[in-house]
Design an enzyme around this catalytic site. Structure first.
Site, PDB file in Angstrom:
ATOM      1  N   TYR A 145      72.887  55.640   5.926  1.00  0.00           N
ATOM      2  CA  TYR A 145      72.044  54.661   5.189  1.00  0.00           C
ATOM      3  C   TYR A 145      72.901  53.373   5.280  1.00  0.00           C
ATOM      4  CZ  TYR A 145      69.914  52.145   1.373  1.00  0.00           C
ATOM      5  OH  TYR A 145      69.137  51.230   0.615  1.00  0.00           O
ATOM      6  N   VAL A 151      56.801  52.525  10.413  1.00  0.00           N
ATOM      7  CA  VAL A 151      56.992  51.200  10.916  1.00  0.00           C
ATOM      8  C   VAL A 151      57.978  51.408  12.162  1.00  0.00           C
ATOM      9  CG1 VAL A 151      56.417  49.933   8.861  1.00  0.00           C
ATOM     10  CG2 VAL A 151      59.024  50.787   9.299  1.00  0.00           C
TER      11      VAL A 151
END
Ligand code: UDP
Length: 329
Positions: A146, A58
């Protein structure tokens, strides 16, 4: 029939969401590049007339013909050992991947939901964590790839919401467990369960007095569904406020599995949060949601799943390591 796209839909949470939306009568399209996800998690949906799987990264342009009503952006490495192994991919999927998924939502006039995380609070100085707390994150530490990717993703979602008036949601997910977690994903639960079943020492990092609050996956996806259908645009914590030290968690797993494994301490990973507990007053008030499955019940179901996997596969890879990211604290 609503049509729902789930990025990262072959992962642990994504695949449970795919099940839920199929159950609710939606057409479900899963996009996943399988970097940490696995088609085993969605194999039972293969051939279902309302289910489609597309192998796609994606961070690249997403082309999808036809209408889309909902997009849930769950693609990302999410366990500490995964994002330490895949730092650039983690940064890219949080930034470029969120951009592409938002672009698709805008083109289709779809409702968009971002899977954010309790990691946006970092090593929190406020306890329990309420959505108004801005967090204590080390941007340049190993977990920063993250934490900051998710913080950037939240900023981008709010940017699209404010600029284009898009209907967007942000869920901040706290530690979640259940069937389909990877045995080797390095998180406390799969590590302890596989170690307990094999009779190996349970690897407790640091003194084990750090806390987490574990939510069963069935409760979590119910909360996410309610948020998606709500009118809220600002972040909402979804998690189970039942807080426990990692040491007590290890003991609980020994007790439920009946294992005689010893506990062995290992160095605490860098920037490992000392405490973590969601304040879910917003989810309670806004969504009428709270978790229903207690830890013992959820753990029993999860342990049964892991036992099957271990029996079926023989020796699975060990779950305790986080090589290269530890320092004593
Ligand atoms: N942990 C541990 N032993 C393990 C794996 C994790 O003691 O084998 C600890 C880890 O240091 C953290 C807590 O358990 O304090 C939860 O870790 P996990 O990776 O499950 O998720 P986190 O909440 O850190 O993202």
């Amino acid at each position: 029939m609503p049509r729902t796209v789930i990025t990262g839909g072959a992962g642990f949470l994504g695949s449970h969401l795919a099940d839920l939306f199929i159950e609710k009568g939606h057409d479900v399209v899963v996009l996943d590049n399988l970097s940490t996800g696995n088609t085993d998690n969605i194999a039972h949906l293969a051939g279902h007339p309302r289910f489609t799987f597309i192998h796609h990264d994606v961070t690249e342009y997403i082309f999808l013909a036809g209408p889309v009503n909902y997009i849930l952006h769950f693609a990302s490495p999410a366990s500490p050992i995964d994002y330490l192994k895949l730092p650039i991919q983690t940064l890219k999927v949080g930034s470029l991947g969120t951009h592409k998924a938002l672009g698709l939502a805008r083109a289709k006039n779809a409702v968009f939901l971002l899977a954010s995380t309790s990691e946006v609070y970092g090593d929190p100085l406020v306890h329990p964590q309420h959505e108004d707390y801005w967090g204590n994150v080390n941007p340049i530490g190993p977990r920063g790839v993250y934490d900051e990717a998710k913080r950037f993703a939240e900023a981008m979602v709010m940017g699209y919401h404010r600029t284009f008036g898009m209907d967007t949601k942000i869920v901040r997910i706290f530690n979640t467990y259940g069937p389909r977690m990877r045995l080797d994903d390095g998180r406390a639960l799969p590590a302890f369960v596989s170690q307990a079943i094999r009779g190996e020492p349970l690897t407790v990092f640091g003194d084990g007095l750090q806390t987490r609050s574990f939510c069963y996956v069935g409760d979590l996806v119910d909360g996410i569904f309610r948020l998606l259908m709500s009118g809220e645009h600002e972040p909402v914590n979804v998690g189970n406020p039942a807080e426990i030290t990692i040491m007590d968690f290890a003991r609980e797993i020994l007790d439920i599995t009946g294992s005689k494994s010893p506990i062995a301490h290992r160095p605490l990973p860098v920037d490992d949060p000392r405490v973590r507990q969601p304040d879910i007053s917003k989810a309670r008030a806004l969504l009428g949601w709270e978790p229903k499955i207690g830890r013992r019940e959820g753990l029993s179901k999860t342990i049964a799943y892991f036992r099957d996997r271990l029996d079926g596969r023989g020796a699975a890879p060990p779950g305790g390591g986080r090589a290269g990211a530890t320092r004593p604290r």
